[in-house]
Design a protein around this motif. Structure first.
Motif, PDB file in Angstrom:
ATOM      1  N   GLU A 328     -13.141  -9.616  -7.015  1.00  0.00           N
ATOM      2  CA  GLU A 328     -12.519 -10.683  -6.219  1.00  0.00           C
ATOM      3  C   GLU A 328     -11.013 -10.463  -6.083  1.00  0.00           C
ATOM      4  O   GLU A 328     -10.441 -10.695  -5.016  1.00  0.00           O
ATOM      5  CB  GLU A 328     -12.802 -12.039  -6.860  1.00  0.00           C
ATOM      6  N   ARG A 329     -10.382  -9.980  -7.132  1.00  0.00           N
ATOM      7  CA  ARG A 329      -8.946  -9.702  -7.055  1.00  0.00           C
ATOM      8  C   ARG A 329      -8.684  -8.507  -6.142  1.00  0.00           C
ATOM      9  O   ARG A 329      -7.724  -8.511  -5.369  1.00  0.00           O
ATOM     10  CB  ARG A 329      -8.378  -9.442  -8.451  1.00  0.00           C
ATOM     11  N   VAL A 330      -9.539  -7.488  -6.216  1.00  0.00           N
ATOM     12  CA  VAL A 330      -9.402  -6.337  -5.325  1.00  0.00           C
ATOM     13  C   VAL A 330      -9.489  -6.785  -3.869  1.00  0.00           C
ATOM     14  O   VAL A 330      -8.686  -6.376  -3.025  1.00  0.00           O
ATOM     15  CB  VAL A 330     -10.471  -5.273  -5.623  1.00  0.00           C
ATOM     16  N   ALA A 331     -10.454  -7.660  -3.573  1.00  0.00           N
ATOM     17  CA  ALA A 331     -10.628  -8.139  -2.196  1.00  0.00           C
ATOM     18  C   ALA A 331      -9.425  -8.949  -1.740  1.00  0.00           C
ATOM     19  O   ALA A 331      -8.959  -8.804  -0.595  1.00  0.00           O
ATOM     20  CB  ALA A 331     -11.900  -8.975  -2.097  1.00  0.00           C
ATOM     21  N   ALA A 332      -8.886  -9.799  -2.619  1.00  0.00           N
ATOM     22  CA  ALA A 332      -7.728 -10.617  -2.247  1.00  0.00           C
ATOM     23  C   ALA A 332      -6.502  -9.747  -2.001  1.00  0.00           C
ATOM     24  O   ALA A 332      -5.742  -9.974  -1.048  1.00  0.00           O
ATOM     25  CB  ALA A 332      -7.441 -11.634  -3.348  1.00  0.00           C
ATOM     26  N   MET A 333      -6.299  -8.728  -2.844  1.00  0.00           N
ATOM     27  CA  MET A 333      -5.162  -7.828  -2.662  1.00  0.00           C
ATOM     28  C   MET A 333      -5.329  -6.996  -1.395  1.00  0.00           C
ATOM     29  O   MET A 333      -4.347  -6.701  -0.698  1.00  0.00           O
ATOM     30  CB  MET A 333      -4.998  -6.929  -3.881  1.00  0.00           C
ATOM     31  N   SER A 334      -6.558  -6.628  -1.100  1.00  0.00           N
ATOM     32  CA  SER A 334      -6.821  -5.865   0.118  1.00  0.00           C
ATOM     33  C   SER A 334      -6.463  -6.677   1.359  1.00  0.00           C
ATOM     34  O   SER A 334      -5.820  -6.168   2.292  1.00  0.00           O
ATOM     35  CB  SER A 334      -8.291  -5.440   0.169  1.00  0.00           C
ATOM     36  N   GLU A 335      -6.854  -7.948   1.380  1.00  0.00           N
ATOM     37  CA  GLU A 335      -6.517  -8.814   2.515  1.00  0.00           C
ATOM     38  C   GLU A 335      -5.011  -9.013   2.621  1.00  0.00           C
ATOM     39  O   GLU A 335      -4.448  -9.019   3.725  1.00  0.00           O
ATOM     40  CB  GLU A 335      -7.213 -10.160   2.357  1.00  0.00           C
ATOM     41  N   ALA A 336      -4.344  -9.150   1.480  1.00  0.00           N
ATOM     42  CA  ALA A 336      -2.894  -9.330   1.493  1.00  0.00           C
ATOM     43  C   ALA A 336      -2.190  -8.083   2.019  1.00  0.00           C
ATOM     44  O   ALA A 336      -1.234  -8.174   2.796  1.00  0.00           O
ATOM     45  CB  ALA A 336      -2.398  -9.659   0.091  1.00  0.00           C
ATOM     46  N   ALA A 337      -2.671  -6.906   1.600  1.00  0.00           N
ATOM     47  CA  ALA A 337      -2.084  -5.655   2.094  1.00  0.00           C
ATOM     48  C   ALA A 337      -2.269  -5.538   3.597  1.00  0.00           C
ATOM     49  O   ALA A 337      -1.351  -5.140   4.328  1.00  0.00           O
ATOM     50  CB  ALA A 337      -2.707  -4.462   1.377  1.00  0.00           C
ATOM     51  N   SER A 338      -3.447  -5.907   4.077  1.00  0.00           N
ATOM     52  CA  SER A 338      -3.734  -5.799   5.513  1.00  0.00           C
ATOM     53  C   SER A 338      -2.799  -6.668   6.344  1.00  0.00           C
ATOM     54  O   SER A 338      -2.422  -6.299   7.460  1.00  0.00           O
ATOM     55  CB  SER A 338      -5.186  -6.199   5.793  1.00  0.00           C
ATOM     56  N   ARG A 339      -2.441  -7.827   5.807  1.00  0.00           N
ATOM     57  CA  ARG A 339      -1.551  -8.726   6.557  1.00  0.00           C
ATOM     58  C   ARG A 339      -0.165  -8.123   6.757  1.00  0.00           C
ATOM     59  O   ARG A 339       0.569  -8.522   7.665  1.00  0.00           O
ATOM     60  CB  ARG A 339      -1.441 -10.077   5.833  1.00  0.00           C
ATOM     61  N   LEU A 340       0.193  -7.155   5.911  1.00  0.00           N
ATOM     62  CA  LEU A 340       1.509  -6.526   6.009  1.00  0.00           C
ATOM     63  C   LEU A 340       1.499  -5.283   6.885  1.00  0.00           C
ATOM     64  O   LEU A 340       2.560  -4.728   7.185  1.00  0.00           O
ATOM     65  CB  LEU A 340       2.003  -6.147   4.606  1.00  0.00           C
ATOM     66  N   GLY A 341       0.319  -4.826   7.285  1.00  0.00           N
ATOM     67  CA  GLY A 341       0.207  -3.576   8.021  1.00  0.00           C
ATOM     68  C   GLY A 341       0.299  -3.744   9.525  1.00  0.00           C
ATOM     69  O   GLY A 341       0.091  -4.839  10.062  1.00  0.00           O
ATOM     70  N   ARG A 342       0.633  -2.657  10.208  1.00  0.00           N
ATOM     71  CA  ARG A 342       0.670  -2.613  11.669  1.00  0.00           C
ATOM     72  C   ARG A 342      -0.192  -1.434  12.123  1.00  0.00           C
ATOM     73  O   ARG A 342      -0.022  -0.319  11.648  1.00  0.00           O
ATOM     74  CB  ARG A 342       2.104  -2.421  12.184  1.00  0.00           C
ATOM     75  N   LYS A 343      -1.090  -1.696  13.088  1.00  0.00           N
ATOM     76  CA  LYS A 343      -2.012  -0.654  13.542  1.00  0.00           C
ATOM     77  C   LYS A 343      -1.741  -0.162  14.950  1.00  0.00           C
ATOM     78  O   LYS A 343      -2.377   0.791  15.394  1.00  0.00           O
ATOM     79  CB  LYS A 343      -3.460  -1.184  13.479  1.00  0.00           C
ATOM     80  N   ASP A 344      -0.824  -0.778  15.656  1.00  0.00           N
ATOM     81  CA  ASP A 344      -0.640  -0.447  17.065  1.00  0.00           C
ATOM     82  C   ASP A 344       0.714   0.166  17.363  1.00  0.00           C
ATOM     83  O   ASP A 344       1.105   0.279  18.526  1.00  0.00           O
ATOM     84  CB  ASP A 344      -0.816  -1.701  17.917  1.00  0.00           C
ATOM     85  N   ALA A 345       1.451   0.610  16.341  1.00  0.00           N
ATOM     86  CA  ALA A 345       2.799   1.123  16.576  1.00  0.00           C
ATOM     87  C   ALA A 345       2.794   2.385  17.424  1.00  0.00           C
ATOM     88  O   ALA A 345       3.728   2.617  18.198  1.00  0.00           O
ATOM     89  CB  ALA A 345       3.499   1.391  15.244  1.00  0.00           C
ATOM     90  N   ASP A 346       1.753   3.218  17.296  1.00  0.00           N
ATOM     91  CA  ASP A 346       1.716   4.458  18.076  1.00  0.00           C
ATOM     92  C   ASP A 346       1.636   4.165  19.578  1.00  0.00           C
ATOM     93  O   ASP A 346       2.387   4.738  20.379  1.00  0.00           O
ATOM     94  CB  ASP A 346       0.549   5.334  17.632  1.00  0.00           C
TER      95      ASP A 346
END
Length: 358
Positions: A328-346
């Protein structure tokens, strides 16, 4: 349309340039792309492998202090500027895009001399000398880090490879673990130190290997191409897979539940884009940019941060192991990391570059 890309030395400069090249070709199949780099950088291997033309120019490192080598800079810089200007003339460049590194300084000055529009992308929170110069020569400045130090920069994120930004870690997990000879039902730790590897991370992880195995954790450990170890973990179960280099980092990310790694700009951009939480160990040298990268993710609950001097096998067991045993902690950290990422910069940067060139 003819575009010249200037960025070399490390993967942090080269990979965003190649991601932009791919995005430009996606938007306009007829665009001509030429990369300029130096013999000493990773670009001499990575650029041709991706199918793009590479023109080599002399490397001109700029001293950070007053030394006798400073006297040789003007002559060597003039030669490098002329070399890039010759490339610009030959390909009839419509725009030059720089990402920093040794080759960017002469590239910016050559483009300015030829009246070619300049685009600067800075992935780090603290720009290097080349991009600080480039930003003075153009209005077209973009940043991979929010609130970066270049005052005119527009934040768009860092261009990343399509296989990274389109990666679905959950659906690819089983296939990725099988690819590396790992089991599908065990917590998995990915260890790597960036494109060159990290001796301190390698030593700490290898020393923790027996304890990780006893706790039921399997490890995928990428040493880095120039790193060796005195003793490898003996064969056993769970697996401890030790590799010198991995070309398919997308599969490495998909195989893992958590990473132990440096916090360079490219690494942080990729891990947040794919939603992989990490324990970050900022490089203890340089201007402190890796600490800034890691602090931002740690504040957003997408990872942990530990100083290089404090990293030890015991730290790994006391801090990393509890996360791997808590889905559950892995999943929560994964969602938090995703919120900080950008996928369309290219794609965003490619559209800007084509607009500027036209």
């Amino acid at each position: 349309m003819r575009v010249v890309l200037a960025g070399g030395g490390t993967a942090g400069h080269i990979e965003p340039a190649l991601a932009l090249a791919d995005a430009l070709r996606h938007l306009d199949r007829g665009v001509g792309i030429t990369c300029v780099g130096t013999e000493r950088g990773l670009e001499s291997r990575l650029v041709p492998a991706r199918g793009y033309e590479l023109e080599l120019v002399p490397a001109v490192p700029l001293p950070r202090s007053i030394t006798p080598s400073l006297l040789t800079v003007p002559g060597r810089l003039a030669g490098a500027i002329n070399a890039v200007a010759a490339v610009i003339d030959r390909v009839k460049a419509d725009v030059l895009v720089g990402f920093g590194g040794y080759v960017a300084t002469p590239a910016y000055l050559a483009a300015k001399r030829r009246g070619v529009p300049i685009v600067v992308h800075e992935a780090n929170p603290r720009p290097g000398l080349a991009n600080r110069l480039g930003a003075r020569l153009t209005e077209h400045v973009f940043s991979g880090f929010p609130d970066g130090a270049l005052p005119k920069a527009e934040f768009i994120g860092t261009p990343l490879r399509r296989e990274i930004v389109t990666l679905d870690r959950l659906s690819m997990g089983d296939k990725a673990r099988s690819w590396f000879g790992l089991e599908n039902d065990r917590p998995t730790l990915l260890v790597f130190g960036g494109s060159q590897g990290s001796r301190s991370i390698n030593q700490a992880a290898l020393a923790a290997a027996p304890m990780l195995r006893r706790a039921g954790v399997q490890v995928l450990h990428v040493l880095g191409p120039n790193n060796t170890v005195d003793r490898e973990p003996p064969p056993g179960d769970p697996q401890y897979v030790l590799l010198p280099y991995v070309d398919r980092m997308d599969l490495a990310y998909a195989a893992a539940d958590l990473a132990l790694c440096r916090s360079g700009a490219l690494t942080c951009a990729e891990l947040t884009a794919v939603g992989l939480p990490a324990a970050y160990v900022p490089l203890p040298h340089g201007n402190g940019e890796q600490r800034i990268n890691a602090e931002r993710i740690a504040r957003g609950y997408g990872g942990l941060m530990v100083d290089d001097t404090e990293l030890s096998p015991e730290w790994i067991i006391h801090n990393v192991l509890p996360i791997l045993h808590d889905p559950e902690r892995v999943a929560a950290m994964s969602e938090a990391a995703s919120r900080l990422g950008r996928k369309d910069a290219d794609i965003m940067l490619a559209r800007k570059v084509l607009e500027i060139a036209r």
